[in-house]
Design a protein around this motif. Structure first.
Motif, PDB file in Angstrom:
ATOM      1  N   SER A 170       0.874  -1.038  -0.044  1.00 29.83           N
ATOM      2  CA  SER A 170      -0.030   0.026  -0.061  1.00 29.83           C
ATOM      3  C   SER A 170       0.961   1.441  -0.146  1.00 29.83           C
ATOM      4  N   PRO A 171       0.438   2.167  -0.845  1.00 31.56           N
ATOM      5  CA  PRO A 171       1.092   3.507  -0.743  1.00 31.56           C
ATOM      6  C   PRO A 171       0.592   4.398   0.390  1.00 31.56           C
ATOM      7  N   SER A 172      -0.382   3.933   1.139  1.00 29.28           N
ATOM      8  CA  SER A 172      -0.875   4.779   2.037  1.00 29.28           C
ATOM      9  C   SER A 172      -0.016   4.952   3.311  1.00 29.28           C
ATOM     10  N   LEU A 173       0.345   6.128   3.553  1.00 30.25           N
ATOM     11  CA  LEU A 173       1.475   6.645   4.850  1.00 30.25           C
ATOM     12  C   LEU A 173       0.815   6.582   5.981  1.00 30.25           C
ATOM     13  N   PRO A 174       1.678   5.938   6.907  1.00 31.59           N
ATOM     14  CA  PRO A 174       1.204   5.645   8.439  1.00 31.59           C
ATOM     15  C   PRO A 174       0.900   7.032   9.020  1.00 31.59           C
ATOM     16  N   GLN A 175      -0.092   6.923   9.975  1.00 34.01           N
ATOM     17  CA  GLN A 175      -0.662   8.049  10.747  1.00 34.01           C
ATOM     18  C   GLN A 175      -0.745   7.855  12.134  1.00 34.01           C
ATOM     19  N   ARG A 176       0.143   8.531  12.960  1.00 32.62           N
ATOM     20  CA  ARG A 176       0.129   8.183  14.227  1.00 32.62           C
ATOM     21  C   ARG A 176      -1.380   9.227  14.754  1.00 32.62           C
ATOM     22  N   GLN A 177      -2.344   8.299  15.494  1.00 37.95           N
ATOM     23  CA  GLN A 177      -3.320   9.068  16.116  1.00 37.95           C
ATOM     24  C   GLN A 177      -3.144   9.372  17.520  1.00 37.95           C
ATOM     25  N   PRO A 178      -3.816  10.457  17.943  1.00 39.81           N
ATOM     26  CA  PRO A 178      -3.677  10.871  19.272  1.00 39.81           C
ATOM     27  C   PRO A 178      -4.373   9.552  20.180  1.00 39.81           C
ATOM     28  N   PRO A 179      -3.834   9.379  21.306  1.00 38.59           N
ATOM     29  CA  PRO A 179      -4.424   8.167  21.969  1.00 38.59           C
ATOM     30  C   PRO A 179      -5.635   8.530  22.547  1.00 38.59           C
ATOM     31  N   LYS A 180      -6.724   7.632  22.803  1.00 43.23           N
ATOM     32  CA  LYS A 180      -7.970   7.933  23.430  1.00 43.23           C
ATOM     33  C   LYS A 180      -8.121   7.177  24.349  1.00 43.23           C
ATOM     34  N   ALA A 188       7.795   1.767  -6.941  1.00 43.37           N
ATOM     35  CA  ALA A 188       6.912   0.641  -7.507  1.00 43.37           C
ATOM     36  C   ALA A 188       5.765   0.846  -6.755  1.00 43.37           C
ATOM     37  N   GLY A 189       5.380   1.801  -5.816  1.00 43.82           N
ATOM     38  CA  GLY A 189       4.224   2.242  -5.043  1.00 43.82           C
ATOM     39  C   GLY A 189       4.258   1.367  -3.789  1.00 43.82           C
ATOM     40  N   THR A 190       5.044   0.683  -3.498  1.00 40.92           N
ATOM     41  CA  THR A 190       5.115  -0.068  -2.033  1.00 40.92           C
ATOM     42  C   THR A 190       5.637   0.862  -1.080  1.00 40.92           C
ATOM     43  N   LYS A 191       5.442   0.568   0.238  1.00 39.61           N
ATOM     44  CA  LYS A 191       5.653   1.591   1.500  1.00 39.61           C
ATOM     45  C   LYS A 191       6.394   0.742   2.464  1.00 39.61           C
ATOM     46  N   THR A 192       7.563   1.398   2.943  1.00 38.38           N
ATOM     47  CA  THR A 192       8.143   0.553   3.765  1.00 38.38           C
ATOM     48  C   THR A 192       8.192   1.424   5.223  1.00 38.38           C
ATOM     49  N   VAL A 193       8.013   0.754   6.326  1.00 40.19           N
ATOM     50  CA  VAL A 193       7.785   1.473   7.739  1.00 40.19           C
ATOM     51  C   VAL A 193       8.912   0.980   8.394  1.00 40.19           C
ATOM     52  N   TRP A 194       9.688   1.748   9.221  1.00 40.53           N
ATOM     53  CA  TRP A 194      10.846   1.038   9.835  1.00 40.53           C
ATOM     54  C   TRP A 194      11.015   1.710  11.050  1.00 40.53           C
ATOM     55  N   ALA A 195      11.703   1.244  11.916  1.00 42.29           N
ATOM     56  CA  ALA A 195      11.895   1.670  13.354  1.00 42.29           C
ATOM     57  C   ALA A 195      13.451   1.058  13.836  1.00 42.29           C
ATOM     58  N   ARG A 196      14.089   2.119  14.656  1.00 32.97           N
ATOM     59  CA  ARG A 196      15.547   1.799  15.186  1.00 32.97           C
ATOM     60  C   ARG A 196      15.168   1.483  16.612  1.00 32.97           C
ATOM     61  N   VAL A 197      15.611   0.227  17.155  1.00 37.28           N
ATOM     62  CA  VAL A 197      15.470  -0.140  18.375  1.00 37.28           C
ATOM     63  C   VAL A 197      16.892  -0.430  18.984  1.00 37.28           C
ATOM     64  N   PRO A 198      17.169   0.523  20.194  1.00 34.24           N
ATOM     65  CA  PRO A 198      18.447   0.265  20.528  1.00 34.24           C
ATOM     66  C   PRO A 198      18.797  -0.877  21.043  1.00 34.24           C
ATOM     67  N   THR A 199      20.127  -1.653  21.160  1.00 37.91           N
ATOM     68  CA  THR A 199      20.657  -2.598  21.928  1.00 37.91           C
ATOM     69  C   THR A 199      21.905  -2.330  21.993  1.00 37.91           C
TER      70      THR A 199
END
Length: 161
Positions: free
Chosen positions: A111-121, A147-158
């Motif tokens: 999906s090309p739809s971008l991630p959206q952080r929502q305010p927590p309820k 190509a229209g794909t999306k990659t979401v990444w996160a860097r977690v410390p170790t």
């Protein structure tokens, strides 16, 4: 800004992630998943097995990495794979990269739809995934491929390897 650990991942097409990242298989692992009932189990087992092979323990961020990998995968399942049609069944990739005091979790979906952080309820049971990713990682982001794909990444410390 895409971290150095991600390299050309955003513009590569899986399964050539290792080549795109320029890392050896000793520091890189990837697995595919779809929107199935066992996706959660598959993602967690794959992540746990990879971290065990890399000797990443609970005190070194294993639980945080497991949580981040699942949240990224769950977002792909909910927002990208469940919207695919029966004829174009969606498939996503989870990649893990171990480099210099961090594990980068990356999920590529169709999906090309971008991630959206929502305010927590307060009483909502969903919508907190990216908030959790933000709290457990030193950085996270996304990129779109040509190509229209999306990659979401996160860097977690170790601790350093």
């Amino acid at each position: 800004m895409i971290p150095l650990e991600i390299g050309n991942l955003a513009v590569s097409h899986p399964p050539d992630w290792g080549l795109a990242l320029g890392v050896s298989t000793a520091r890189f692992a990837a697995s595919t998943f779809t929107d199935t009932l066992d996706a959660r189990t598959h993602v967690r087992k794959f992540t746990y097995a990879t971290l065990s092979e890399w000797d990443v323990t609970g005190r070194q961020g294993r639980d945080e990495i497991l949580a981040v990998a699942w949240e990224l995968a769950a977002n792909a399942i909910q927002h990208a794979l469940r919207t695919s049609t029966r004829h174009t069944r969606g498939r996503a990739w989870l990649g893990l990269v171990r480099k210099d005091g961090a594990v980068v979790c990356a999920v590529t979906d169709p999906s090309p739809s971008l991630p959206q952080r929502q305010p927590p309820k307060l009483l909502d049971e969903t919508g907190r995934g990216l908030l959790l990713v933000t709290r457990l990682s030193t950085a996270w982001g996304w990129s779109l491929s040509p190509a229209g794909t999306k990659t979401v990444w996160a860097r977690v410390p170790t601790p350093p390897w």
